[in-house]
Enzyme design. Structure first.
Site, PDB file in Angstrom:
ATOM      1  N   TYR A 298       0.857  -1.069  -0.040  1.00 27.71           N
ATOM      2  CA  TYR A 298      -0.177   0.038  -0.014  1.00 27.71           C
ATOM      3  C   TYR A 298       0.877   1.228   0.067  1.00 27.71           C
ATOM      4  O   TYR A 298       1.766   1.275   0.887  1.00 27.71           O
ATOM      5  CB  TYR A 298      -0.831  -0.150   1.180  1.00 27.71           C
ATOM      6  N   TYR A 395     -10.795  -4.315   5.954  1.00 26.81           N
ATOM      7  CA  TYR A 395     -10.560  -2.869   6.607  1.00 26.81           C
ATOM      8  C   TYR A 395     -10.536  -2.775   8.211  1.00 26.81           C
ATOM      9  O   TYR A 395      -9.912  -1.892   8.811  1.00 26.81           O
ATOM     10  CB  TYR A 395     -11.529  -1.802   6.117  1.00 26.81           C
TER      11      TYR A 395
HETATM   12  C1  LIG Z   1      -9.196   2.232  -0.417  1.00 24.26           C
HETATM   13  S1  LIG Z   1     -10.861   2.731  -1.261  1.00 24.26           S
HETATM   14  C2  LIG Z   1     -10.923   1.389  -2.394  1.00 24.26           C
HETATM   15  C3  LIG Z   1     -11.050   1.872  -3.738  1.00 24.26           C
HETATM   16  C4  LIG Z   1     -12.299   2.456  -3.866  1.00 24.26           C
HETATM   17  N1  LIG Z   1     -13.574   1.563  -4.282  1.00 24.26           N
HETATM   18  C5  LIG Z   1     -12.175   3.249  -5.292  1.00 24.26           C
HETATM   19  O1  LIG Z   1     -12.921   3.506  -6.310  1.00 24.26           O
HETATM   20  O2  LIG Z   1     -11.228   4.261  -5.196  1.00 24.26           O
HETATM   21  C6  LIG Z   1     -11.833   2.615   0.038  1.00 24.26           C
HETATM   22  C7  LIG Z   1     -13.013   3.192  -0.284  1.00 24.26           C
HETATM   23  O3  LIG Z   1     -14.001   2.223  -1.047  1.00 24.26           O
HETATM   24  C8  LIG Z   1     -15.209   1.951  -0.656  1.00 24.26           C
HETATM   25  N2  LIG Z   1     -15.398   0.506  -0.398  1.00 24.26           N
HETATM   26  C9  LIG Z   1     -14.503  -0.357  -0.249  1.00 24.26           C
HETATM   27  N3  LIG Z   1     -14.735  -1.624   0.016  1.00 24.26           N
HETATM   28  C10 LIG Z   1     -16.302  -1.373   0.250  1.00 24.26           C
HETATM   29  C11 LIG Z   1     -17.257  -2.183   0.477  1.00 24.26           C
HETATM   30  N4  LIG Z   1     -17.024  -3.433   0.981  1.00 24.26           N
HETATM   31  N5  LIG Z   1     -18.767  -1.549   0.514  1.00 24.26           N
HETATM   32  C12 LIG Z   1     -18.841  -0.431   0.160  1.00 24.26           C
HETATM   33  N6  LIG Z   1     -17.745   0.413  -0.191  1.00 24.26           N
HETATM   34  C13 LIG Z   1     -16.576   0.131   0.001  1.00 24.26           C
HETATM   35  C14 LIG Z   1     -15.510   3.103   0.261  1.00 24.26           C
HETATM   36  O4  LIG Z   1     -15.952   4.278  -0.128  1.00 24.26           O
HETATM   37  C15 LIG Z   1     -13.985   3.120   1.064  1.00 24.26           C
HETATM   38  O5  LIG Z   1     -13.887   4.325   1.540  1.00 24.26           O
END
Ligand SMILES: C[S@@+](CC[C@H](N)C(=O)[O-])C[C@H]1O[C@@H](n2cnc3c(N)ncnc32)[C@H](O)[C@@H]1O
Length: 434
Positions: A298, A395
């Site tokens: 990361y 997470y």
């Molecule tokens: C590290 S980012 C992951 C990448 C993100 N999906 C993107 O498009 O950039 C973390 C964010 O992704 C979304 N996310 C990740 N896992 C999720 C899940 N299981 N359900 C809903 N939202 C999720 C949330 O908004 C979170 O704050």
């Protein structure tokens, strides 16, 4: 002083204009009469006092008279012609410029134009606007260029999702290591120690490895994959552990081929960023991934906890995604100092989504053993992962079953039967993703 001799004007007697003075003197040397005046006749200077008889409309400049010795030195000097023009020449600095402009008027005179004779057609386009620029194509190019900078096997984006990714790529930079920001101070290299192994490390003796508390045996993190002897993977025992992996480093006696240098050797699998449809982008690999195989670290900006708190508040108020990852494995949350923010700068793993039944986990990996605050956040597969399966991690690994779902928390959409319903605990203060 009444300047009687042309050489004695204030401008020409300036120490910055000796060359010009000499040139004039040389010219006058040819003239015998002047020469005799210069050399033989003493100068006479009259410095009248501005008394009652002195005309008030006369400007008087007082210049100290040169000594006899200076006059003689100047007259007998070896003259060098000066380049011209020098000083405030009238040609370049006309003194009547203001008067001349005033006569002409302060603004240029208006040119007379017959407006009725100028043709004007609504809808006419200039030559530059005849073809519409393809912004999406340009953004795609930018994205390709940025993806191309990532070290290791190819990172691509899923066909069909390029338009989404391209727009995102305009505001994002891929990085290959932490971007250390203000207030983050890595422990200097010289504070780190290495092992005394030669060539390949002996797992029983390597000083880099942690020891089991009870038996004092070395904790060996890696082993060769059963179906590929060239591939090093985390041992099944280590996969269940929550311990820092201490890899060998440049300060060790072993060389780069040492088995205890997996994370620092980099990614070995290709990756693909894709649109999940309901959770933003996600990450997967077109390659088969073995249980215990290292995926990637990361990455992002290494920032202080104070800066991270401000950024987190902004993300929360905008209801956006969070990309903050605490570096608090060896210390308590309260004592932690640094956080990695993958929002604007990061690696492909910043696209990894949460799952309540994940196939990957983050393991802290240290090369600089003296630094408890800065280390690698390395993702390893917890099980065999078939190609094109979304790569996920928990997470909030410290989740306890008693925790109640907060209606204000980010709702989890992992779709697992064991889904806990939310990504973070109520206060977002768990280890790992904040
Ligand atoms: C590290 S980012 C992951 C990448 C993100 N999906 C993107 O498009 O950039 C973390 C964010 O992704 C979304 N996310 C990740 N896992 C999720 C899940 N299981 N359900 C809903 N939202 C999720 C949330 O908004 C979170 O704050």
């Amino acid at each position: 002083m009444h300047i009687q001799h042309p050489l004695m004007s204030t401008r020409r007697s300036s120490p910055f204009n000796v060359a010009a003075t000499k040139q004039i003197l040389r010219h006058q040397e040819k003239n015998e009469e002047t020469k005799s005046v210069l050399i033989r006749k003493p100068f006479t200077y009259h410095t009248p006092s501005p008394g009652s008889g002195f005309p008030h409309n006369t400007l008087s400049v007082v210049v100290p008279s040169p000594s006899q010795r200076q006059i003689l030195e100047l007259a007998s000097a070896n003259f060098i012609p000066a380049p011209s023009p020098i000083g405030l020449s009238e040609t370049f600095y006309p003194t009547d410029a203001y008067e001349k402009r005033a006569v002409k008027g302060a603004y240029p005179t208006v040119r007379k134009v017959k407006r009725a004779e100028i043709s004007f057609e609504v809808g006419t386009v200039g030559p530059l606007l005849t073809s519409k620029p393809d912004i999406t194509a340009q953004l795609r190019q930018t994205l390709q260029r940025k993806l191309g900078k990532i070290r290791g096997p190819k990172v691509t984006f899923a066909p069909g999702d390029e338009h989404l990714l391209a727009r995102f790529a305009a505001n994002f930079e891929f990085v290959n290591e932490y971007k250390i920001r203000q207030g983050v101070t890595p422990v200097p290299e010289e504070f780190n120690a290495g092992c005394t192994c030669v060539g390949f490390c002996d797992p029983a003796r390597c000083l880099c490895l942690s020891k089991e508390e009870e038996t004092n045996d070395s904790m060996v993190p890696y082993k060769r994959a059963e179906d590929d002897a060239r591939l090093l993977v985390l041992t099944p025992e280590f996969l269940k552990r929550k311990a820092m992996i201490y890899e060998c480093s440049s300060r060790c006696g072993c060389d780069e081929r040492c088995w205890n240098r997996v994370v620092q050797s980099g990614r070995t699998v290709r990756l693909e960023i894709f649109n999940t449809g309901n959770r933003g982008f996600g990450l997967r690999s077109p390659d088969r991934i073995r249980a215990g195989q290292f995926i990637d670290c990361y990455l992002g900006e290494a920032i202080t906890k104070e800066v991270a708190d401000i950024r987190e508040d902004i993300a929360t108020s905008q209801n956006g995604h969070s990309y903050l990852f605490s570096l608090d494995f060896l210390i308590t949350e309260e004592d932690s100092k640094y956080v990695v923010d993958g929002h604007k700068f990061g690696g492909p793993t910043r696209f990894m989504n949460h799952s309540c039944n994940p196939n990957c986990r983050m393991f802290p990996v240290s090369r600089n053993h003296a630094d408890d605050y800065l280390y690698d956040l390395a993702f390893f597969a917890l099980k065999d992962v078939p190609p094109m399966t979304e790569l996920t991690f928990d997470y909030n690994p410290a989740w306890e079953e008693v925790n109640k779902v907060d209606p204000n928390a980010v709702q989890c959409l992992c779709g697992e039967s064991s889904c806990r319903g939310q990504l973070w605990p109520n206060q977002r203060k768990a280890k790992g993703m904040r």
